[in-house]
Design a protein around this motif. Structure first.
Motif, mmCIF file in Angstrom:
data_model
loop_
_atom_site.group_PDB
_atom_site.id
_atom_site.type_symbol
_atom_site.label_atom_id
_atom_site.label_comp_id
_atom_site.label_asym_id
_atom_site.label_seq_id
_atom_site.Cartn_x
_atom_site.Cartn_y
_atom_site.Cartn_z
ATOM 1 N N ASP A 52 0.823 -1.212 0.000
ATOM 2 C CA ASP A 52 0.000 0.000 0.000
ATOM 3 C C ASP A 52 0.859 1.265 0.000
ATOM 4 N N ARG A 53 2.073 1.174 -0.515
ATOM 5 C CA ARG A 53 2.989 2.321 -0.490
ATOM 6 C C ARG A 53 3.505 2.621 -1.886
ATOM 7 N N ILE A 54 3.613 3.910 -2.182
ATOM 8 C CA ILE A 54 4.268 4.382 -3.396
ATOM 9 C C ILE A 54 5.468 5.207 -2.940
ATOM 10 N N LYS A 55 6.646 4.856 -3.409
ATOM 11 C CA LYS A 55 7.866 5.492 -2.914
ATOM 12 C C LYS A 55 8.810 5.789 -4.062
ATOM 13 N N GLY A 56 9.285 7.023 -4.144
ATOM 14 C CA GLY A 56 10.295 7.370 -5.131
ATOM 15 C C GLY A 56 11.650 6.825 -4.707
ATOM 16 N N PHE A 57 12.439 6.401 -5.670
ATOM 17 C CA PHE A 57 13.780 5.917 -5.375
ATOM 18 C C PHE A 57 14.765 6.547 -6.341
ATOM 19 N N GLN A 58 16.033 6.559 -5.961
ATOM 20 C CA GLN A 58 17.086 7.115 -6.803
ATOM 21 C C GLN A 58 18.400 6.429 -6.470
ATOM 22 N N ALA A 59 19.445 6.812 -7.166
ATOM 23 C CA ALA A 59 20.756 6.222 -6.940
ATOM 24 C C ALA A 59 21.156 6.384 -5.485
ATOM 25 N N GLY A 60 21.700 5.313 -4.923
ATOM 26 C CA GLY A 60 22.119 5.335 -3.529
ATOM 27 C C GLY A 60 21.115 4.747 -2.571
ATOM 28 N N VAL A 225 -7.802 7.846 -6.744
ATOM 29 C CA VAL A 225 -7.318 9.233 -6.729
ATOM 30 C C VAL A 225 -6.037 9.340 -5.910
ATOM 31 N N GLN A 226 -6.007 8.713 -4.735
ATOM 32 C CA GLN A 226 -4.799 8.741 -3.909
ATOM 33 C C GLN A 226 -3.621 8.124 -4.650
ATOM 34 N N PHE A 227 -3.865 6.997 -5.296
ATOM 35 C CA PHE A 227 -2.807 6.276 -6.007
ATOM 36 C C PHE A 227 -2.230 7.133 -7.127
ATOM 37 N N ILE A 228 -3.099 7.719 -7.931
ATOM 38 C CA ILE A 228 -2.647 8.527 -9.070
ATOM 39 C C ILE A 228 -1.930 9.778 -8.589
ATOM 40 N N ASN A 229 -2.454 10.409 -7.530
ATOM 41 C CA ASN A 229 -1.800 11.610 -7.008
ATOM 42 C C ASN A 229 -0.407 11.304 -6.465
ATOM 43 N N GLU A 230 -0.247 10.168 -5.813
ATOM 44 C CA GLU A 230 1.076 9.822 -5.298
ATOM 45 C C GLU A 230 2.056 9.551 -6.433
ATOM 46 N N LEU A 231 1.563 8.961 -7.516
ATOM 47 C CA LEU A 231 2.431 8.747 -8.676
ATOM 48 C C LEU A 231 2.815 10.086 -9.302
ATOM 49 N N ALA A 236 6.856 14.521 -9.880
ATOM 50 C CA ALA A 236 7.233 15.911 -9.593
ATOM 51 C C ALA A 236 8.523 15.961 -8.778
ATOM 52 N N CYS A 237 8.673 15.043 -7.830
ATOM 53 C CA CYS A 237 9.896 14.999 -7.022
ATOM 54 C C CYS A 237 11.118 14.718 -7.899
ATOM 55 N N PHE A 238 10.946 13.834 -8.872
ATOM 56 C CA PHE A 238 12.041 13.552 -9.801
ATOM 57 C C PHE A 238 12.424 14.816 -10.573
ATOM 58 N N PHE A 262 -1.823 21.320 -6.900
ATOM 59 C CA PHE A 262 -0.492 20.698 -6.892
ATOM 60 C C PHE A 262 0.225 20.973 -5.571
ATOM 61 N N HIS A 263 0.243 22.213 -5.153
ATOM 62 C CA HIS A 263 0.943 22.616 -3.925
ATOM 63 C C HIS A 263 0.339 21.908 -2.711
ATOM 64 N N LYS A 264 -0.976 21.881 -2.628
ATOM 65 C CA LYS A 264 -1.660 21.256 -1.493
ATOM 66 C C LYS A 264 -1.403 19.751 -1.460
ATOM 67 N N THR A 265 -1.512 19.098 -2.620
ATOM 68 C CA THR A 265 -1.300 17.646 -2.685
ATOM 69 C C THR A 265 0.153 17.303 -2.392
ATOM 70 N N PHE A 266 1.071 18.104 -2.925
ATOM 71 C CA PHE A 266 2.497 17.859 -2.706
ATOM 72 C C PHE A 266 2.822 17.908 -1.218
ATOM 73 N N LYS A 267 2.318 18.908 -0.534
ATOM 74 C CA LYS A 267 2.627 19.060 0.887
ATOM 75 C C LYS A 267 1.980 17.956 1.718
ATOM 76 N N SER A 268 0.770 17.550 1.338
ATOM 77 C CA SER A 268 0.084 16.510 2.115
ATOM 78 C C SER A 268 0.796 15.165 1.986
ATOM 79 N N ILE A 269 1.447 14.914 0.847
ATOM 80 C CA ILE A 269 2.108 13.625 0.619
ATOM 81 C C ILE A 269 3.550 13.633 1.112
ATOM 82 N N THR A 270 4.266 14.735 0.871
ATOM 83 C CA THR A 270 5.687 14.763 1.215
ATOM 84 C C THR A 270 5.984 15.430 2.560
ATOM 85 N N GLY A 271 5.017 16.215 3.058
ATOM 86 C CA GLY A 271 5.236 16.939 4.299
ATOM 87 C C GLY A 271 6.008 18.221 4.121
#
Length: 279
Positions: A52-60, A225-231, A236-238, A262-271
């Protein structure tokens, strides 16, 4: 719905499986397997869907995925124009390595404790210091290869991993519709930058809208909606990490119709706000 169970290729010479991926060809399917999966990202970035988690990943980053938990790796489309766009070391192993008594040796108590606590998955943000340990698992032979894996596993708790899956997540019994979830994932992956209607998703799943919403929440732990917004936020984080694009351009490129949303959703998901994240 069956989330496809993949059979990890076995080798008679080893008690676990390992490989190095230089191109994202094995991961982009919603699947699970009996083995625990451990991936170390040397080059490349994207989004991992796990339980039940969507998580961005990168090198390292290093990610551990428990057995039988469905997951899906989506590497970023904006990959560098090089022959080997990613570099990931992938290790699969059964929790008991195929023998119920295998981990009972006192010397392996740390490994045993780690695996007992790994049922929610683990994510290590700053794992670059582990690169040589992962490479040793690839390059060593015989007992040295096995010892290298144990040494790596023994080290993981010291890297302060965070959990991925929520405490409330439960693995559901699989049924017989293998294609449905992968069709949905493919549709969302191809269209998340545009407006996606609930009716369109229901049609892909060949269900009514109400039935689809219940089904999707059962399988992912999230509403559509939650799933698509997190994606979208992961994308956006990338962009914020890697491209000097204006915030409003990133907003629209990520599938949002207005900057306030965008701003509201970004803050609610990433803090944090997009500006703070970029900084």
């Amino acid at each position: 719905m069956i989330i496809k169970q993949l059979a990890v290729p076995k080798s008679g010479d080893h008690s676990f499986q390992f490989r190095q991926d230089l191109y994202p060809r094995h991961q982009s399917i919603w699947h699970y397997h009996d083995e625990i999966e451990l991936i170390h990202v040397i080059r490349g970035s994207g989004t991992v869907f796990i339980g039940d988690r969507i998580k961005g990943f990168q090198a390292g980053n290093t990610v551990m995925i428990p057995s039988h938990v469905p997951h899906y790796w989506l590497f970023d489309e904006d990959l560098p124009g090089e022959e080997d766009p990613i570099d990931c070391i992938v290790i699969h192993f059964l929790k008991d390595f195929g023998s119920s008594n295998f981990l009972k040796a006192p010397e392996l108590s740390g490994v045993r404790t780690l695996l007992d606590r790994s049922t929610r998955g683990m994510f290590i943000e700053d794992a670059e210091r582990l690169t040589e340990r992962f490479k040793a698992v690839l390059s060593n032979t015989g007992l040295e290869k096995l010892f290298s894996l144990f040494s790596l596993l023994q080290r993981l708790p010291a890297e302060e991993p965070s959990y991925l899956i929520s405490e409330n997540y439960a693995i559901l019994n699989q049924s017989d519709d293998q294609a449905r979830m992968n069709n949905l994932m493919s549709y969302i992956r191809e269209n998340y930058k545009h407006k996606i209607k609930l009716l369109d998703l229901a049609k892909v799943a060949d269900m009514t809208e109400n039935s689809f919403c219940r089904y999707f929440k059962q399988r992912t732990g999230k509403t559509p909606v939650q799933f698509i917004n997190e994606l979208r936020i992961a994308h956006a984080c990338f962009q914020l990490r890697n491209k000097p694009m204006p915030l409003k351009e990133i907003c629209y490129d990520s599938g949002f119709n207005n900057f306030v949303s965008f701003h509201k959703t970004f803050k609610s998901i990433t803090g944090t706000t997009p500006t703070q994240f970029r900084e």
